[in-house]
Design a protein around this motif. Structure first.
Motif, short mmCIF file in Angstrom:
data_model
loop_
_atom_site.label_atom_id
_atom_site.label_comp_id
_atom_site.label_asym_id
_atom_site.label_seq_id
_atom_site.Cartn_x
_atom_site.Cartn_y
_atom_site.Cartn_z
N LYS A 1 24.57 54.31 -14.70
CA LYS A 1 25.66 54.09 -13.76
C LYS A 1 26.84 55.01 -14.06
O LYS A 1 27.32 55.07 -15.18
N GLY A 2 27.29 55.73 -13.06
CA GLY A 2 28.42 56.65 -13.21
C GLY A 2 28.39 57.63 -12.07
O GLY A 2 27.36 57.77 -11.39
N ILE A 3 29.52 58.30 -11.85
CA ILE A 3 29.60 59.24 -10.74
C ILE A 3 29.83 60.64 -11.29
O ILE A 3 30.80 60.86 -12.02
N ARG B 1 31.04 64.48 -11.27
CA ARG B 1 32.13 65.18 -10.58
C ARG B 1 32.07 66.66 -10.94
O ARG B 1 31.57 67.03 -12.00
N ASP C 1 37.57 54.28 -0.88
CA ASP C 1 36.43 53.39 -1.13
C ASP C 1 36.03 53.38 -2.60
O ASP C 1 35.58 54.39 -3.13
N VAL D 1 34.86 57.04 -4.11
CA VAL D 1 33.94 58.07 -3.62
C VAL D 1 34.47 59.45 -4.01
O VAL D 1 33.74 60.29 -4.50
N VAL E 1 33.70 52.47 -5.71
CA VAL E 1 32.26 52.31 -5.86
C VAL E 1 31.84 51.78 -7.22
O VAL E 1 30.69 51.39 -7.42
N TYR E 2 32.78 51.75 -8.18
CA TYR E 2 32.36 51.40 -9.52
C TYR E 2 33.59 51.11 -10.38
O TYR E 2 34.51 51.92 -10.43
N THR F 1 29.15 62.88 -5.98
CA THR F 1 29.79 61.77 -5.27
C THR F 1 28.88 60.56 -5.30
O THR F 1 27.72 60.65 -5.72
N GLN F 2 29.41 59.45 -4.86
CA GLN F 2 28.57 58.30 -4.54
C GLN F 2 28.11 58.52 -3.10
O GLN F 2 28.94 58.64 -2.20
N GLU G 1 36.07 54.24 -10.27
CA GLU G 1 35.52 55.38 -9.56
C GLU G 1 35.56 55.08 -8.06
O GLU G 1 35.03 54.07 -7.61
N VAL H 1 29.84 62.47 -18.52
CA VAL H 1 30.84 61.80 -17.70
C VAL H 1 31.95 61.33 -18.64
O VAL H 1 31.79 60.35 -19.35
N ARG H 2 33.03 62.10 -18.65
CA ARG H 2 34.12 61.88 -19.61
C ARG H 2 33.56 61.79 -21.03
O ARG H 2 32.97 62.76 -21.50
N LYS I 1 31.02 60.06 -22.24
CA LYS I 1 29.66 59.53 -22.38
C LYS I 1 28.62 60.47 -21.80
O LYS I 1 28.90 61.22 -20.88
N ASN J 1 33.44 55.56 3.50
CA ASN J 1 32.12 54.97 3.78
C ASN J 1 31.96 54.64 5.26
O ASN J 1 30.92 54.90 5.86
#
Lengths: 125, 362
Positions: free
Chosen positions: B294-296, B298, A37, A62, A39-40, B318-319, A60, B347-348, B350, B34
């Motif tokens: 905005k970003g995930i 990890r 999935d 999940v 998400v971005y 995670t999202q 990105e 995040v990498r 940034k 999801n």
């Protein structure tokens, strides 16, 4: 797995569709399935002149994050605006509504030299 | 060489995306994280977690051994009760987090440990087993299915005469389930969605029998198999620690927010160190945060203060499928562990804004 015959592919799991000097680029059915999935999708290289193999963005999912590599030399002109609110389009329709960028290619012949569907299928097979 | 669970073939037949986890060939997802996540939150899903380890400790000194090695107070357990606990090492770090089941008070206990730590835990307990408590590692022949979700017990109840609909949280029953004897049904789980976990021996076709009975009963009601990917997003929304990410040999239970299972009513490994942390305070704490930019996040990303000084690291991220937000947990210096305060996540290349929020997230 679906690999349309009218597209060209890279070993980095991107597809390219060329019209004149403008290419549409996305990730393959195999790539979206491996990522899970999504998400971005982040692309911050619009307007920059880049070489094939350069990282032009990241995707990105999940569970994981992956770089996106430019398939041919050129300049990105547009990120698919629909992905901002519906990144799942990449999973649901990777070759259609889930396209990622449009770019001006420096030399359309570069696209011709990419893998055809059978060649790509051999890579992921 | 990767090990299979009794259900590995089944997962492959069902088209799961498989990957190695803790040495086992495990299903990561079936239809997508999801979708599987939502199935468990709203209805019910089945996880194969047979890779987990189970040890039986028997005899008059079994409780004493457990008390001496774990942080929670196992003397409070009576027959049919379970508790969440930690094995601590000599430095006050966490050897593993585990469940302690009281099968027969003062006589028989079952420890359920993380798959990746089976050998480490076994060796640790054996090394400290000075009173020759009888120990059995039954991990390889024990199946574990987690049936989780608000409708899980309703779906399973017709398969057994045990009263699982009314099984209280952290209690268990043992009996016949789907025609298989000696099945342990435990009102526990790692999702925060409710449901049970069932343990049974891998013999006489029991795995096939139980799996088929569960799906025959549940499939018409939308029960689905769920992979480890959704197990991770579900547990993270609840702020449950994952060993190797959020807790490990170097993190103390107090730093990890596990003070509630750390009881100074009895002695245990490194108690003086951990008691001192309680009195003097810990230097870092596990916190929850959600992304503002905005970003995930990890595992392993650096956490910075607003000036760009490193103040910790992300342990899980995670999202969140339920919240539709990027969430994470991480360790920060205690002075920064203030709900609502802003931090930056590297995040990498940034620095992205995030803010501390209370756990659980969902």
């Amino acid at each position: 797995m679906n690999f349309p015959a009218n597209l060209r592919y890279t070993k980095d799991h991107e597809w390219v569709s060329l019209e004149g000097n403008t290419a549409t680029v996305g990730i393959t059915d195999f790539a979206q399935s491996e990522l899970g999935d999504i998400v971005y999708v982040e692309v911050e290289t619009i307007g920059k002149s880049l070489q094939s193999g350069d990282v032009f963005g990241t995707v990105e999912a999940v569970k994981t994050v992956s770089d996106l590599f430019l398939p041919v030399n050129g300049t990105i002109i547009e990120l698919n605006p629909a992905l901002a609110n519906a990144p799942e389009l990449v999973n649901n329709d990777p070759y259609g509504a889930g396209w990622m960028i449009r770019m001006t290619v420096n030399d359309p012949a570069d696209v011709e030299s990419l893998l055809d569907a059978a060649g790509y299928e051999a890579v992921v097979g | 060489m990767m090990k299979d669970t009794p259900f590995t073939k089944k997962h492959i037949e069902l088209g799961a995306k498989m990957a190695e986890f803790a040495g086992y060939n495990m299903p990561i997802s079936y239809t997508g994280i999801n979708d599987e996540h939502a199935t468990v939150r709203k209805n019910a899903g089945v996880f194969d977690v047979s890779h987990m380890g189970e040890f039986i400790l028997k005899g008059d000194q079994a409780l004493e051994l457990i008390q001496r090695l774990t942080t929670n107070d196992a003397s409070r357990l009576t027959d049919g009760k379970a508790q969440y606990s930690c094995l601590t090492n000599a430095e006050g770090g966490i050897v593993d987090d585990l469940l302690v089941y009281c099968i027969a008070e003062n006589k028989v206990y079952m420890l359920v440990v993380n798959a990746g730590n089976i050998q480490k835990d076994w060796d640790w307990i054996v090394q400290h087993n000075i009173h020759q408590v009888e120990m059995h590692n039954i991990s390889d022949k024990t199946c574990l299915l987690a049936i989780q979700g608000p409708n899980a017990t309703k779906i399973l109840q017709p398969l057994t005469e045990m009263d699982i609909l009314n099984l209280k949280y952290y209690t268990f029953a043992k009996g016949v389930f789907a025609g298989v004897e000696n099945v342990l049904v435990s009102a526990t789980g790692y999702t925060g969605a409710g449901g049970v976990e069932i343990y049974f021996e891998d013999k006489d076709g029991a795995p096939e029998k139980i799996w088929n009975a569960i799906f025959a009963a549940g499939a018409p009601q939308g029960l689905k198999p769920i992979g480890l990917g959704a197990r991770d997003t579900l547990r993270l929304e609840m702020g449950y620690c994952l060993y190797g990410n959020d807790i490990d040999d170097t993190t103390s239970p107090l730093e990890a927010g596990l003070g509630w299972i750390t009881k100074f009513t009895k002695d245990f490994t490194a108690r003086p160190i951990i008691e001192k942390q309680k009195t003097e305070g810990v230097s870092r704490k596990l916190i929850g945060f959600e992304m503002v930019d905005k970003g995930i996040p990890r595992h392993g990303y650096a956490i910075m203060d607003e000036k760009g000084n490193s103040i910790g690291h992300v342990s899980s991220g995670t999202q969140s499928p339920s919240l539709q937000k990027a969430i994470g947990m991480g360790y920060v210096d205690t002075q920064h562990a203030v709900a609502g305060s802003e931090i930056l996540i590297a995040v990498r290349d940034k620095l992205l804004k995030a803010k501390l929020v209370k756990i659980p997230f969902a």
